[in-house]
Design an enzyme around this catalytic site. Structure first.
Site, PDB file in Angstrom:
ATOM      1  N   ASN A 193       0.833  -1.198   0.000  1.00 33.88           N
ATOM      2  CA  ASN A 193       0.000   0.000   0.000  1.00 33.88           C
ATOM      3  C   ASN A 193       0.867   1.247   0.000  1.00 33.88           C
ATOM      4  OD1 ASN A 193       0.637  -0.882   2.652  1.00 33.88           O
ATOM      5  ND2 ASN A 193      -0.941   0.425   3.532  1.00 33.88           N
ATOM      6  N   ILE A 194       0.392   2.246  -0.707  1.00 30.69           N
ATOM      7  CA  ILE A 194       1.116   3.514  -0.816  1.00 30.69           C
ATOM      8  C   ILE A 194       0.116   4.620  -0.499  1.00 30.69           C
ATOM      9  CG2 ILE A 194       2.452   5.019  -2.337  1.00 30.69           C
ATOM     10  CD1 ILE A 194       3.070   2.412  -3.988  1.00 30.69           C
ATOM     11  N   GLU A 195       0.357   5.258   0.619  1.00 32.51           N
ATOM     12  CA  GLU A 195      -0.611   6.262   1.071  1.00 32.51           C
ATOM     13  C   GLU A 195      -0.249   7.643   0.543  1.00 32.51           C
ATOM     14  OE1 GLU A 195      -1.093   5.735   5.305  1.00 32.51           O
ATOM     15  OE2 GLU A 195      -2.134   3.822   4.956  1.00 32.51           O
ATOM     16  N   CYS A 204      -4.185   0.484  -2.330  1.00 33.07           N
ATOM     17  CA  CYS A 204      -3.925  -0.730  -1.554  1.00 33.07           C
ATOM     18  C   CYS A 204      -2.899  -1.615  -2.246  1.00 33.07           C
ATOM     19  CB  CYS A 204      -5.203  -1.551  -1.394  1.00 33.07           C
ATOM     20  SG  CYS A 204      -6.485  -0.754  -0.450  1.00 33.07           S
ATOM     21  N   GLU A 206      -3.063  -4.740  -2.960  1.00 34.55           N
ATOM     22  CA  GLU A 206      -3.614  -5.663  -3.955  1.00 34.55           C
ATOM     23  C   GLU A 206      -3.745  -4.998  -5.317  1.00 34.55           C
ATOM     24  OE1 GLU A 206      -4.704  -4.899  -0.979  1.00 34.55           O
ATOM     25  OE2 GLU A 206      -5.840  -6.515  -0.030  1.00 34.55           O
ATOM     26  N   CYS A 237     -10.027  -4.979   0.660  1.00 33.39           N
ATOM     27  CA  CYS A 237     -11.137  -4.029   0.821  1.00 33.39           C
ATOM     28  C   CYS A 237     -12.096  -4.171  -0.357  1.00 33.39           C
ATOM     29  CB  CYS A 237     -10.595  -2.606   0.917  1.00 33.39           C
ATOM     30  SG  CYS A 237     -10.112  -1.924  -0.680  1.00 33.39           S
TER      31      CYS A 237
END
Ligand code: THU
Length: 280
Positions: A193-195, A204, A206, A237
């Protein structure tokens, strides 16, 4: 073809869209003629007597190399792209040397898709090679897709997801996730994940993994492993379920934390009433 290896067989289930049977049969004839002309093998289309829109596409490859060459052939891909516009294709038997039965679990693939988003009957077997640059010293930790088809015993999807998780950028939630997605040819694509400071642009693990794979031309997937540092498993999610379903079909989903595996699921069970192209 007299000299073809009859055991090297591919079988696909083809559900043709209503009203498109004539177009489909014409396409199937073109496909068959092309296979013979180019020496790849032979093809036959068998109609299901009970279901008029269902066909079984059987291909006998001359040899494994012919099958590979056929999948990589731009003319074949063009025909296949047209096929995907009028039919849903589910691979039942892949005769290109698949070793493990789980690789044949390609049911419920994305149902009706635009031609340019799916370009292979059996999909590409693409050697994407090693990524450029010497990113990491250790082979196990190298970034980028890894082709593991020739070493089926070594596929450790959970391990790959755990390593990918280390690259997560979760500055806001501190919740790091790793994912590893296996394509039908055994290539593994990882994601984390990269916010983003805007929050909403966060992506996310995936989706990173599957978009990487799609952007490399892969279109058929078998399994995805998802890892988070939590006692209870972290399932994908809703947004990721949608994307995984649309491009990966009824994938096997392995959930794990940093030390143990926490269950296997089928995407269909996590996402029982999907919205997809069949409804458009
Ligand atoms: N996240 C994933 O990467 N995958 C999941 O399956 C669940 C959530 C990320 C998104 C966000 O960066 C963080 O976890 C907290 O929601």
């Amino acid at each position: 073809m007299a000299d073809s290896d009859r055991s090297r067989l591919s079988v696909a289930l083809v559900d043709v869209a209503d009203g498109r049977v004539a177009a489909f049969l014409a396409l199937a004839r073109d496909f068959e003629a092309m296979l013979v002309r180019k020496g790849y093998g032979t093809a036959e289309m068998i109609r299901d007597e009970a279901q008029p829109l269902r066909f079984y596409a059987v291909r006998h490859w001359t040899d494994a190399a012919s099958a590979q060459a056929c999948h990589a052939d731009a003319d074949v891909q063009a025909l296949t792209a047209r096929l995907f516009q009028i039919a849903r294709v589910t691979q039942v038997v892949n005769g290109v040397g698949r070793q493990e039965p789980r690789r044949l679990l390609l049911d419920n693939q994305r149902s009706a898709v635009e031609a340019d988003r799916r370009t292979g009957f059996d999909r590409r077997v693409k050697d994407v090679g090693r990524p450029a640059g010497n990113r990491r010293a250790s082979k196990d930790r190298r970034l980028g897709p890894r082709r593991l088809r020739d070493r089926p015993g070594e596929v450790d999807l959970v391990g790959a997801a755990r390593r990918a998780r280390e690259n997560a950028d979760a500055a806001f939630s501190q919740f790091k996730v790793g994912a590893a997605l296996e394509a039908a040819d055994g290539t593994v694509f990882t994601g984390c994940n990269i916010e983003n400071a805007s929050y909403g642009l966060t992506i996310c693990a995936e989706r990173v993994a599957i978009y990487k794979a799609l952007s490399e031309g892969h279109r058929v997937f078998t399994r995805v492993a998802i890892v988070a540092d939590t006692a209870s498993p972290t399932p994908p999610c809703g947004a990721c379920r949608q994307v995984l379903w649309e491009f990966g079909g009824n994938l096997e989903i392995q959930l794990a934390n940093l030390t143990e595996e926490r269950g296997k699921h089928r995407l269909k069970d996590l996402f029982p009433h999907p919205f997809d192209a069949r409804l458009l």
